[in-house]
Design a protein around this motif. Structure first.
Motif, PDB file in Angstrom:
ATOM      1  N   ARG A 200       0.845  -1.194   0.000  1.00 49.96           N
ATOM      2  CA  ARG A 200       0.000   0.000   0.000  1.00 49.96           C
ATOM      3  C   ARG A 200       0.880   1.243   0.000  1.00 49.96           C
ATOM      4  NH1 ARG A 200      -1.959   3.408   3.902  1.00 49.96           N
ATOM      5  NH2 ARG A 200      -0.912   2.200   5.533  1.00 49.96           N
ATOM      6  N   SER A 201       0.558   2.177  -0.904  1.00 50.16           N
ATOM      7  CA  SER A 201       1.314   3.417  -0.963  1.00 50.16           C
ATOM      8  C   SER A 201       0.921   4.328   0.193  1.00 50.16           C
ATOM      9  CB  SER A 201       1.053   4.143  -2.288  1.00 50.16           C
ATOM     10  OG  SER A 201       1.597   3.415  -3.369  1.00 50.16           O
ATOM     11  N   MET A 202       1.902   4.979   0.767  1.00 49.77           N
ATOM     12  CA  MET A 202       1.653   5.866   1.889  1.00 49.77           C
ATOM     13  C   MET A 202       1.089   7.198   1.403  1.00 49.77           C
ATOM     14  SD  MET A 202       5.048   5.266   4.238  1.00 49.77           S
ATOM     15  CE  MET A 202       4.485   6.509   5.404  1.00 49.77           C
ATOM     16  N   PRO A 203       0.015   7.682   2.019  1.00 46.44           N
ATOM     17  CA  PRO A 203      -0.489   9.015   1.669  1.00 46.44           C
ATOM     18  C   PRO A 203       0.441  10.098   2.209  1.00 46.44           C
ATOM     19  CG  PRO A 203      -1.706   8.154   3.536  1.00 46.44           C
ATOM     20  CD  PRO A 203      -0.769   7.057   3.101  1.00 46.44           C
ATOM     21  N   PHE A 204       0.349  11.280   1.650  1.00 45.44           N
ATOM     22  CA  PHE A 204       1.118  12.425   2.127  1.00 45.44           C
ATOM     23  C   PHE A 204       0.181  13.338   2.912  1.00 45.44           C
ATOM     24  CE2 PHE A 204       4.770  12.610  -1.212  1.00 45.44           C
ATOM     25  CZ  PHE A 204       5.033  11.272  -0.987  1.00 45.44           C
ATOM     26  N   VAL A 205       0.591  13.732   4.098  1.00 39.82           N
ATOM     27  CA  VAL A 205      -0.241  14.576   4.954  1.00 39.82           C
ATOM     28  C   VAL A 205       0.489  15.887   5.217  1.00 39.82           C
ATOM     29  CG1 VAL A 205      -1.446  14.778   7.157  1.00 39.82           C
ATOM     30  CG2 VAL A 205      -1.285  12.547   6.023  1.00 39.82           C
ATOM     31  N   PHE A 206      -0.183  17.006   4.936  1.00 40.44           N
ATOM     32  CA  PHE A 206       0.365  18.341   5.149  1.00 40.44           C
ATOM     33  C   PHE A 206      -0.532  19.102   6.109  1.00 40.44           C
ATOM     34  CE2 PHE A 206       1.645  16.954   0.938  1.00 40.44           C
ATOM     35  CZ  PHE A 206       2.968  17.354   0.822  1.00 40.44           C
TER      36      PHE A 206
END
Length: 320
Positions: A200-206
């Motif tokens: 699973r690809s990791m989401p990016f959180v800003f």
């Protein structure tokens, strides 16, 4: 039959590949070594070794028995050490696991200092981001980024890794400087990171003030190793989130530039992790204490000056 002595003899034969070398290591005659292993096979009612005139080969049952015997011997030795006067001079083999980025940038450059302090501890260092079976692989300790998923493990938080979102100058020259994280789902792209074994690809959180944005960015390539991830970012394949300690030189030289510097990225906690049956080991204890000191000396328990640094982004924008 002294089963522990027989187990030690069998383990040494497996590790050295023949009875002659194993007998020299243990200080026994070759005949005694042979008798110990034969008695062990008779006791277990299974063949552990296949012998020829030139070599000794481990059977399937022998390979399974070797892994378990190794753990038992190590635990007995550690128990003896913890109750003996030799506790002040820990010794033996220490099986350590960590990601390549931690090995290359944090631990290996400082290992000579550890060896001078504890010359009788020999480290087998497994490097990679893969999922580890601590018991089956006889792992003593690991350094991991992020909260361990296995709740049976003993985990001690020892620091954190500040992250910075950046891209190569080549990438910015080609696609321009993005203004908002949502652009990475549209006309910009990232280097993606996928986790094993889920893939699973990791989401990016800003985060910025009261605003939080989570994106699943467009990507050309996705990797599962931090060093390859950095290489892909440097090659212009996309922007990426990287540890500040990895990219300081590349940011200073201009090979990388800060992207979205007014958005904050959450730091990744650093944990020392070990199986519950290893926490009393003297060699594990001194390695953990040394690792904690090393992490503190590197500033990984304090805010990194590059993290969320608007100044870095402003300098990069002026260069561009």
């Amino acid at each position: 039959m002294d089963q522990l002595s027989a187990m030690r003899a069998f383990v040494r034969v497996v590790e050295t590949g023949n009875f002659t070398k194993a007998s020299e290591v243990l200080g026994l005659s070759k005949a005694s070594m042979t008798n110990l292993v034969q008695n062990l096979e008779a006791h277990l009612q299974t063949k552990l070794l296949n012998r020829t005139t030139r070599r000794v080969m481990v059977t399937t049952d022998g390979a399974l028995y070797y892994e378990r015997a190794l753990r038992i011997i190590a635990e007995v030795d550690e128990l003896d050490s913890s109750l003996s006067q030799s506790q002040s001079t820990p010794s033996g083999r220490l099986r350590v696991e960590m990601a390549g980025v931690f090995a290359d940038y944090i631990v290996i450059p400082a290992l000579d200092d550890f060896h001078r302090e504890f010359p009788d501890i020999h480290i087998d260092l497994g490097v990679g981001d893969r999922t580890v079976d601590y018991l089956a692989e006889n792992v003593d300790i690991a350094l991991r980024g992020g909260q361990p998923a296995d709740q049976s493990l003993i985990a001690r938080r020892v620091g954190h890794v500040d992250m910075i979102f950046c891209a190569s100058t080549r990438y910015v020259e080609k696609l321009g400087m993005p203004k908002h994280p949502s652009q990475f789902e549209d006309n910009h792209q990232c280097v993606s990171y996928f986790m094993q074994p889920s893939n699973r690809s990791m989401p990016f959180v800003f985060e910025r003030a009261d605003e939080q944005v989570e994106i699943n960015p467009r990507y050309v390539v996705s990797v599962n190793d931090a060093r390859s991830y950095m290489t892909a970012v440097l090659s212009g394949l996309g922007a990426g989130m990287l540890p500040c300690f990895m990219v300081a030189d590349d940011l200073a030289s201009g090979r990388l530039v800060s992207v979205l510097p007014d958005w904050r990225i959450e730091a990744i906690p650093l944990y020392v992790v070990y199986p519950p049956n290893r926490h009393l080991s003297n060699k594990v204890r001194v390695f953990v204490e040394w690792l904690v000191r090393l992490i503190a000396e590197m500033g990984l328990n304090a805010k990194h000056p590059l993290a969320s640094s608007t100044a870095v982004g402003e300098r990069a924008n002026r260069r561009e």
